[in-house]
Design an enzyme around this catalytic site. Sequence first.
Site, PDB file in Angstrom:
ATOM      1  N   MET A   1      -5.161  -0.702  14.149  1.00  0.00           N
ATOM      2  CA  MET A   1      -6.130   0.383  14.018  1.00  0.00           C
ATOM      3  C   MET A   1      -5.322   1.628  13.657  1.00  0.00           C
ATOM      4  O   MET A   1      -4.424   2.037  14.409  1.00  0.00           O
ATOM      5  CB  MET A   1      -6.908   0.609  15.323  1.00  0.00           C
ATOM      6  N   ASP A   2      -5.608   2.186  12.493  1.00  0.00           N
ATOM      7  CA  ASP A   2      -4.930   3.402  12.053  1.00  0.00           C
ATOM      8  C   ASP A   2      -5.668   4.614  12.616  1.00  0.00           C
ATOM      9  O   ASP A   2      -6.874   4.782  12.391  1.00  0.00           O
ATOM     10  CB  ASP A   2      -4.910   3.495  10.523  1.00  0.00           C
TER      11      ASP A   2
ATOM     12  N   GLY B   1      -1.342  -7.032   6.579  1.00  0.00           N
ATOM     13  CA  GLY B   1      -1.957  -8.353   6.514  1.00  0.00           C
ATOM     14  C   GLY B   1      -3.466  -8.264   6.374  1.00  0.00           C
ATOM     15  O   GLY B   1      -4.067  -8.876   5.485  1.00  0.00           O
ATOM     16  N   ALA B   2      -4.085  -7.469   7.248  1.00  0.00           N
ATOM     17  CA  ALA B   2      -5.544  -7.323   7.202  1.00  0.00           C
ATOM     18  C   ALA B   2      -5.982  -6.714   5.877  1.00  0.00           C
ATOM     19  O   ALA B   2      -6.997  -7.121   5.296  1.00  0.00           O
ATOM     20  CB  ALA B   2      -6.012  -6.466   8.378  1.00  0.00           C
TER      21      ALA B   2
ATOM     22  N   GLU C   1       5.447  -7.139   8.813  1.00  0.00           N
ATOM     23  CA  GLU C   1       5.043  -6.307   9.947  1.00  0.00           C
ATOM     24  C   GLU C   1       4.875  -7.125  11.233  1.00  0.00           C
ATOM     25  O   GLU C   1       4.476  -6.575  12.253  1.00  0.00           O
ATOM     26  CB  GLU C   1       3.752  -5.553   9.622  1.00  0.00           C
TER      27      GLU C   1
ATOM     28  N   ASP D   1       4.035   2.676 -13.767  1.00  0.00           N
ATOM     29  CA  ASP D   1       4.657   1.975 -14.895  1.00  0.00           C
ATOM     30  C   ASP D   1       4.274   0.499 -14.974  1.00  0.00           C
ATOM     31  O   ASP D   1       4.809  -0.240 -15.798  1.00  0.00           O
ATOM     32  CB  ASP D   1       6.187   2.109 -14.826  1.00  0.00           C
TER      33      ASP D   1
ATOM     34  N   ALA E   1      -2.411   1.489   0.323  1.00  0.00           N
ATOM     35  CA  ALA E   1      -2.827   0.076   0.190  1.00  0.00           C
ATOM     36  C   ALA E   1      -2.977  -0.388  -1.254  1.00  0.00           C
ATOM     37  O   ALA E   1      -3.548  -1.442  -1.505  1.00  0.00           O
ATOM     38  CB  ALA E   1      -4.115  -0.203   0.963  1.00  0.00           C
ATOM     39  N   ALA E   2      -2.437   0.374  -2.214  1.00  0.00           N
ATOM     40  CA  ALA E   2      -2.493  -0.081  -3.610  1.00  0.00           C
ATOM     41  C   ALA E   2      -1.747  -1.398  -3.776  1.00  0.00           C
ATOM     42  O   ALA E   2      -2.193  -2.306  -4.486  1.00  0.00           O
ATOM     43  CB  ALA E   2      -1.898   0.982  -4.535  1.00  0.00           C
ATOM     44  N   GLY E   3      -0.599  -1.514  -3.106  1.00  0.00           N
ATOM     45  CA  GLY E   3       0.177  -2.759  -3.175  1.00  0.00           C
ATOM     46  C   GLY E   3      -0.541  -3.916  -2.514  1.00  0.00           C
ATOM     47  O   GLY E   3      -0.494  -5.055  -3.004  1.00  0.00           O
ATOM     48  N   ASP E   4      -1.224  -3.652  -1.399  1.00  0.00           N
ATOM     49  CA  ASP E   4      -1.976  -4.707  -0.722  1.00  0.00           C
ATOM     50  C   ASP E   4      -3.164  -5.155  -1.567  1.00  0.00           C
ATOM     51  O   ASP E   4      -3.499  -6.343  -1.620  1.00  0.00           O
ATOM     52  CB  ASP E   4      -2.471  -4.210   0.646  1.00  0.00           C
TER      53      ASP E   4
ATOM     54  N   SER F   1      -8.284   1.039  -7.035  1.00  0.00           N
ATOM     55  CA  SER F   1      -8.143   1.449  -5.629  1.00  0.00           C
ATOM     56  C   SER F   1      -7.513   2.834  -5.489  1.00  0.00           C
ATOM     57  O   SER F   1      -7.868   3.585  -4.573  1.00  0.00           O
ATOM     58  CB  SER F   1      -7.323   0.416  -4.850  1.00  0.00           C
TER      59      SER F   1
END
Length: 305
Positions: A20-21, A49-50, A146, A224, A250-253, A283
Amino acid sequence: MNSAHSGPVPRIAVFGSINMDLVAYVETAPSRGETVMGREFRQVPGGKGANQAVAAARAGGDPVFLGAVGDDAFGVQLRSNLVERGVDVSGVSTHEGSSGVAHIVVEDGGSNSIIVVPGANGAVTATREGDARLLEGSSVLLLQLELPMSGVVAAARAGRAAGALTVLTPAPARELPAELLEGVDLLVPNQHEAAAITGETEPHRALEELLRRVPEVIVTLGADGVLYGRRGGEPLHVPSQRVEAVDTTAAGDTFCGAFAVARAEGRAPEDALRFASAASALSVQRFGASTSMPDRSEIETALGG
């Protein structure tokens, strides 16, 4: 370009963290011993992960999440949030104590500081009985760093044994033990993580070095685009769509979740990379983490499908 997929919905397994952030927005972060007034507070489900599981669901996959929450109120919220977003939580266990939390202070200038308290995530030191069954029907297994390394290594081995394509996002950046890399089919670092792992700051050289360790690599390069390589093949650069980014959280996720779906559907590498890049580009034009992730129809529209 592949259009909408008409085959069976691909099963994607995600073994990872769920937090939870707790986000406080301030003009300037406090110094030691100082109290400042915040402008806004948000409570947002997160964890790499979530986030990847939600991204896979939004992109048209059928994800199952393997991880842990605490027996607190956050645990109930985190579990129900995944269910609401189309994620199978039959692999989520409940541990005594607190769920994982991330205390995040975001300054108006955009910089942030984060304290992560692993909570129940720290208890995931191995795979559980039943995880192998959940992995058996999965085309792809997504992993991150994580959770305790022993748990990630065990999951990579279980994914390999189940015949899933095992994909690792090496974040947070750290040394990758050989026993983990032995179970990884595809590594997806950003350029900073690739440099941290290899000592090579030039992406092509980092890619070349990483391919000595794993069969396939995608280095994400932000604005890039992405650089892809596999052993015995020529490197492939896919540029990103030019967009005005407002929040890269969360762009990578988002990229990993969408790529897992496209790859599981049997798309060629370049098509899968373009699909995932389009999802990531969408995103970053919105605020938030899982709340910014596009759905399947939005991705197809962005691709002209």
